[in-house]
Design a protein around this motif. Sequence first.
Motif, PDB file in Angstrom:
ATOM      1  N   MET A   3      34.146  41.604   6.591  1.00  0.00           N
ATOM      2  CA  MET A   3      33.670  41.430   5.506  1.00  0.00           C
ATOM      3  C   MET A   3      32.812  40.696   6.217  1.00  0.00           C
ATOM      4  SD  MET A   3      34.499  42.676   1.698  1.00  0.00           S
ATOM      5  CE  MET A   3      33.948  41.201   1.390  1.00  0.00           C
ATOM      6  N   THR A   4      33.262  39.154   6.274  1.00  0.00           N
ATOM      7  CA  THR A   4      31.910  38.354   6.131  1.00  0.00           C
ATOM      8  C   THR A   4      31.520  38.377   7.260  1.00  0.00           C
ATOM      9  OG1 THR A   4      33.841  37.136   6.167  1.00  0.00           O
ATOM     10  CG2 THR A   4      33.233  36.364   4.252  1.00  0.00           C
ATOM     11  N   LEU A   5      31.941  38.881   8.128  1.00  0.00           N
ATOM     12  CA  LEU A   5      31.898  38.741   9.196  1.00  0.00           C
ATOM     13  C   LEU A   5      30.359  40.061   9.526  1.00  0.00           C
ATOM     14  CD1 LEU A   5      31.679  38.438  12.376  1.00  0.00           C
ATOM     15  CD2 LEU A   5      32.506  40.472  12.677  1.00  0.00           C
ATOM     16  N   GLN A   6      30.679  40.838   8.508  1.00  0.00           N
ATOM     17  CA  GLN A   6      29.628  42.060   8.756  1.00  0.00           C
ATOM     18  C   GLN A   6      28.616  42.300   8.084  1.00  0.00           C
ATOM     19  OE1 GLN A   6      30.597  44.459   9.912  1.00  0.00           O
ATOM     20  NE2 GLN A   6      28.966  45.241  10.249  1.00  0.00           N
ATOM     21  N   THR A   7      28.359  41.070   6.485  1.00  0.00           N
ATOM     22  CA  THR A   7      27.626  40.494   6.026  1.00  0.00           C
ATOM     23  C   THR A   7      27.088  39.293   6.828  1.00  0.00           C
ATOM     24  OG1 THR A   7      28.898  38.916   5.369  1.00  0.00           O
ATOM     25  CG2 THR A   7      27.946  40.066   3.859  1.00  0.00           C
ATOM     26  N   PHE A   8      27.258  38.240   7.507  1.00  0.00           N
ATOM     27  CA  PHE A   8      26.494  37.017   8.710  1.00  0.00           C
ATOM     28  C   PHE A   8      26.228  37.527   9.456  1.00  0.00           C
ATOM     29  CE2 PHE A   8      29.274  33.736   5.269  1.00  0.00           C
ATOM     30  CZ  PHE A   8      28.110  32.953   6.015  1.00  0.00           C
ATOM     31  N   LYS A   9      26.672  38.779  10.217  1.00  0.00           N
ATOM     32  CA  LYS A   9      25.667  39.745  11.164  1.00  0.00           C
ATOM     33  C   LYS A   9      23.853  40.330  11.028  1.00  0.00           C
ATOM     34  CE  LYS A   9      28.703  41.215  14.771  1.00  0.00           C
ATOM     35  NZ  LYS A   9      29.527  41.535  15.597  1.00  0.00           N
TER      36      LYS A   9
END
Lengths: 393, 246
Positions: B14-20
């Motif tokens: 999820m955090t990866l998604q937000t950072f992307k």
Amino acid sequence: MVTVYSKPGGLTTFNIKDGFVEALLRGYKLGFLKDVDYRSILQCDNLSDVKLNLQETDYGNFCAEVQQVSPSIIREKAMEKLVAEFEYLRSQADYPLAQFLDYITYDYMIDNVMLILKATLNNPNVDIFSLVKQAHPLGQFEESVLKSICAFENSAKGYGELYQSVLIDTPIGKYFAKFLEEESAKSAQNANDVQNLLAELSATRLESSLRKLYLEDFAHFCETLGGETAEIMLNLLKARADATAINITLNSFDTQLNQINTRKSQRKPLYPSMGFLYPEGTEKLSEVGDENDLASVLRTYPIYEEIFKSHQGQSNEQTIDDAFYEREVELNEMAFEGQFQYAAFYSYVRLKEQEIRNLVWICECIVQRRKDRTSDHFVPIFSKEAKFRNRNR
Amino acid sequence: MSSAGGQRPAANRMTLQTFKARLGGASKGFKLLKKKRDALKSRFQALLKDIVDTKLKVGESLKDGAFALAKAHYASSGDDIASSIVERAKKPSVTTKMYPDNVAGVSIPVFKVLRNASQEAIAHTMGVGSGGAVLNATRDTYLKAVECIVQLASLQTAFHTLDEEIKMTSRRVNALEYVLIPRIEDIIHYITQEMDEQAREEFFRVKKVVEKKKVKLAKEKEQAEKNEAAIDAPSILQKKDADIVF
């Protein structure tokens, strides 16, 4: 006996009283800058060079102690010299000549009164000392007089009070008296109308009225002196009056003075009631509405026609003022041709004024690096190269 | 590049998604701001040229004005013009008005000269006696000078505003280019790394479990065989059933 003493005297009697003063004047005449002087001044690149060149002329002593030179300082110093010379002449003069010389100063007194009136009009707290410095030194009043002039307001009533308490004691008081008399006579006719209309113009009105009265009075005085003095002086004063009339007409074209209903009621009173143009010329001038009209009126006066042509030529080099200055110089130089008369004294002051103007102009041109334009406005005095001399040839 | 001591976010999908998403936004913003900066800069360069021209013009026109004034002094025969002009000056006939101009979203003030000739009527009676024409000419010359000065003022204000704006935009562009975007990339890199690590760990754990299970099975099998051998008594059934393991 009385008549002898109140006139300048002629060939045989002039020198009894006025010989020395005239001799002085002839000596001063040599102090005018010559063509050579002008030429060397014109070659200068900065004002210290000008000063250096002036040191070799009559102005040497007056410029010597100046450290920094600027056009205004040169003007001041040159004026100082003129005043010193004039004061010396005045202190040597006996009655009719002394009176005559006083008349010359009245002109400047009017300037000074007007200067102070104008300056104090809007700002009653103006610095009196700076005003005194600006005032023309030839028409200087005592300081107390100057200070009290500032206390009055710029209205017919204010002028009345000013006259009654201050100016009545000064030599130009009589002109104020006359002005107020005329003004009140007019006010009686259409009281509030005139006041309102003139509210803006009144300072100009006052000045030109005073000047007009002064010219008339001076002319009258010269007439009583009689002889050659009267002859030459009347010529000079008339020329001056004409110049004023033509200038007023010309300069009024863009103003409310040129409206058809004010032409007669307001512009006409500004014309001096003397001169070569008076009365039929000024009558015609008061009807004039634009430059073409003016040209057609002046067509009947060859001298003024030529002067006006220089204005109409639209060449930027010469304005009508220059043409009038030139003519004035021409006339004033002629006043030196005759002896045993007073006109030369008047001419001397006028020519010196022109010389100062020349100097200041040249200095300005040098300061502003426009030396190519110096010849635009500059009338050498007693010069062999003067334009009018070459024209006659 | 390190994450500048920032807290490492939890490494999950999820955090990866937000950072992307943040990275995408930042690089879009970076591109836009860069475009804006370039637009401002090109305007700025043009302005510089204009300012130099106008400055020269102002110098020239003021020189003309001073010269015309000297002329007027000459013509009015030493009268004090200044005081009579000051006396007449009541309401200004020349005023300036400000209009906004828009360059790449930056509003820049532009000054315009408004001249109300009716207020000058008073001044026309100046020097009626002598030198009136010259005085009028002087006024016109100075009017030109004033117009030039107002133009210069307008340009200079625009210059300052643009300068500020360019500085700010450059700061933003640089911040995005050298700080924000690398940091986000760093974090994304960290997260992916961390997730790979996690995946590998998981894989290894599973492998280990399977191995252990195998060992255990083998052991049990051995034990069972041993037991079988120990009993070794004739089976009750005698007959070996293939379906029965133990």
